[in-house]
Design a protein around this motif. Structure first.
Motif, PDB file in Angstrom:
ATOM      1  N   LEU A  79       0.812  -1.222   0.000  1.00 54.12           N
ATOM      2  CA  LEU A  79       0.000   0.000   0.000  1.00 54.12           C
ATOM      3  C   LEU A  79       0.846   1.273   0.000  1.00 54.12           C
ATOM      4  O   LEU A  79       0.516   2.237  -0.691  1.00 54.12           O
ATOM      5  CB  LEU A  79      -0.932   0.015   1.215  1.00 54.12           C
ATOM      6  CG  LEU A  79      -2.018  -1.051   1.233  1.00 54.12           C
ATOM      7  CD1 LEU A  79      -2.798  -0.989   2.528  1.00 54.12           C
ATOM      8  CD2 LEU A  79      -2.953  -0.867   0.043  1.00 54.12           C
ATOM      9  N   ILE A  80       1.907   1.313   0.750  1.00 54.09           N
ATOM     10  CA  ILE A  80       2.684   2.537   0.920  1.00 54.09           C
ATOM     11  C   ILE A  80       3.946   2.541   0.063  1.00 54.09           C
ATOM     12  O   ILE A  80       4.326   3.553  -0.498  1.00 54.09           O
ATOM     13  CB  ILE A  80       3.049   2.764   2.406  1.00 54.09           C
ATOM     14  CG1 ILE A  80       1.802   2.747   3.283  1.00 54.09           C
ATOM     15  CG2 ILE A  80       3.823   4.045   2.600  1.00 54.09           C
ATOM     16  CD1 ILE A  80       0.750   3.778   2.925  1.00 54.09           C
ATOM     17  N   GLY A  81       4.605   1.388  -0.017  1.00 55.05           N
ATOM     18  CA  GLY A  81       5.836   1.317  -0.790  1.00 55.05           C
ATOM     19  C   GLY A  81       7.009   1.896  -0.027  1.00 55.05           C
ATOM     20  O   GLY A  81       7.010   1.962   1.194  1.00 55.05           O
ATOM     21  N   ALA A  82       8.001   2.367  -0.747  1.00 53.35           N
ATOM     22  CA  ALA A  82       9.214   2.914  -0.130  1.00 53.35           C
ATOM     23  C   ALA A  82       9.177   4.434  -0.188  1.00 53.35           C
ATOM     24  O   ALA A  82      10.035   5.080  -0.779  1.00 53.35           O
ATOM     25  CB  ALA A  82      10.443   2.374  -0.823  1.00 53.35           C
ATOM     26  N   ASN A  85       8.126  10.218   2.411  1.00 50.48           N
ATOM     27  CA  ASN A  85       7.227  11.146   3.088  1.00 50.48           C
ATOM     28  C   ASN A  85       6.932  10.613   4.486  1.00 50.48           C
ATOM     29  O   ASN A  85       6.461   9.493   4.651  1.00 50.48           O
ATOM     30  CB  ASN A  85       5.947  11.282   2.271  1.00 50.48           C
ATOM     31  CG  ASN A  85       5.002  12.322   2.831  1.00 50.48           C
ATOM     32  OD1 ASN A  85       5.148  12.764   3.964  1.00 50.48           O
ATOM     33  ND2 ASN A  85       4.024  12.698   2.004  1.00 50.48           N
ATOM     34  N   TRP A  86       7.183  11.408   5.512  1.00 47.29           N
ATOM     35  CA  TRP A  86       7.010  10.939   6.888  1.00 47.29           C
ATOM     36  C   TRP A  86       5.551  10.669   7.217  1.00 47.29           C
ATOM     37  O   TRP A  86       5.237   9.786   8.009  1.00 47.29           O
ATOM     38  CB  TRP A  86       7.633  11.912   7.887  1.00 47.29           C
ATOM     39  CG  TRP A  86       6.965  13.270   7.928  1.00 47.29           C
ATOM     40  CD1 TRP A  86       7.264  14.346   7.163  1.00 47.29           C
ATOM     41  CD2 TRP A  86       5.893  13.661   8.763  1.00 47.29           C
ATOM     42  NE1 TRP A  86       6.449  15.400   7.460  1.00 47.29           N
ATOM     43  CE2 TRP A  86       5.588  15.004   8.465  1.00 47.29           C
ATOM     44  CE3 TRP A  86       5.150  13.026   9.738  1.00 47.29           C
ATOM     45  CZ2 TRP A  86       4.572  15.699   9.093  1.00 47.29           C
ATOM     46  CZ3 TRP A  86       4.134  13.740  10.371  1.00 47.29           C
ATOM     47  CH2 TRP A  86       3.860  15.052  10.044  1.00 47.29           C
ATOM     48  N   PHE A  87       4.626  11.426   6.599  1.00 45.24           N
ATOM     49  CA  PHE A  87       3.206  11.184   6.846  1.00 45.24           C
ATOM     50  C   PHE A  87       2.791   9.806   6.314  1.00 45.24           C
ATOM     51  O   PHE A  87       2.063   9.063   6.976  1.00 45.24           O
ATOM     52  CB  PHE A  87       2.363  12.291   6.197  1.00 45.24           C
ATOM     53  CG  PHE A  87       0.891  12.122   6.427  1.00 45.24           C
ATOM     54  CD1 PHE A  87       0.336  12.398   7.674  1.00 45.24           C
ATOM     55  CD2 PHE A  87       0.059  11.676   5.415  1.00 45.24           C
ATOM     56  CE1 PHE A  87      -1.015  12.228   7.901  1.00 45.24           C
ATOM     57  CE2 PHE A  87      -1.285  11.511   5.628  1.00 45.24           C
ATOM     58  CZ  PHE A  87      -1.831  11.787   6.874  1.00 45.24           C
ATOM     59  N   GLY A  92       1.566   4.182   7.040  1.00 41.18           N
ATOM     60  CA  GLY A  92       1.920   2.798   6.720  1.00 41.18           C
ATOM     61  C   GLY A  92       2.118   1.956   7.966  1.00 41.18           C
ATOM     62  O   GLY A  92       1.701   0.790   8.028  1.00 41.18           O
ATOM     63  N   THR A  93       2.730   2.540   8.975  1.00 37.54           N
ATOM     64  CA  THR A  93       2.913   1.815  10.238  1.00 37.54           C
ATOM     65  C   THR A  93       1.570   1.534  10.888  1.00 37.54           C
ATOM     66  O   THR A  93       1.345   0.428  11.416  1.00 37.54           O
ATOM     67  CB  THR A  93       3.811   2.632  11.186  1.00 37.54           C
ATOM     68  OG1 THR A  93       5.064   2.862  10.538  1.00 37.54           O
ATOM     69  CG2 THR A  93       4.045   1.894  12.497  1.00 37.54           C
TER      70      THR A  93
END
Length: 117
Positions: A79-82, A85-87, A92-93
Motif C-alpha cells: 500500500l505505501i511502498g518505499a 514522506n514521513w506522513f 503505513g505503520t
C-alpha cells in the motif's frame, strides 16, 4: 584424665561425621556441575527451544504471530511502498498494525472453530 572408654565413642562419631561430610561434599560438587551446565546460555536456549517445539499451544501462538506480522508488513509495502514522506510512513505503520491485529484475530477465530469440532 578421661577414660579410654569415654574417648573411643567420640572418636568413632567424629570419623563417621568426617566420612559423611566427604560424601556430601562430593554430591554437592556434582550438583554444582549440573547447575553450572544448565545455566550456560547455549543450554538455556536449547532447553527453551525444546519446550517451544514440544508445546502445541506455544507453537500455534508463535505461528499466529509470525503470520500476522508478515501479513502486516507485506500490506504496508504494497500500500505505501518505499516512500520518503514521513506522513505516509506513519500511515503505513498504522496500516501495518491494524492489518496484523485483524489477521491474528481471524486466525484465533479459525483455530477456535477447529478446536470445537
Amino acid at each position: 584424665m578421661k577414660n579410654k572408654t569415654e574417648i573411643e565413642p567420640i572418636k568413632a562419631k567424629i570419623e563417621h561425621l568426617k566420612a559423611k561430610q566427604a560424601v556430601e561434599f562430593i554430591a554437592f560438587k556434582e550438583q554444582l556441575q549440573v547447575t553450572y551446565m544448565s545455566l550456560k546460555p547455549l543450554n538455556l536456549i536449547k532447553s527453551t527451544l525444546a519446550e517451544v517445539t514440544s508445546s502445541p499451544d506455544i507453537r500455534n501462538h508463535l505461528i499466529q504471530g509470525l503470520v500476522g506480522i508478515a501479513g502486516g508488513y507485506l500490506s504496508k509495502k504494497i500500500l505505501i511502498g518505499a516512500s520518503s514522506n514521513w506522513f505516509k510512513q506513519i500511515a503505513g505503520t498504522l496500516v501495518q498494525f491494524f492489518i496484523t491485529k485483524k489477521i491474528v484475530q481471524k486466525e484465533e477465530e479459525i483455530l477456535g472453530e477447529t478446536e470445537l469440532e
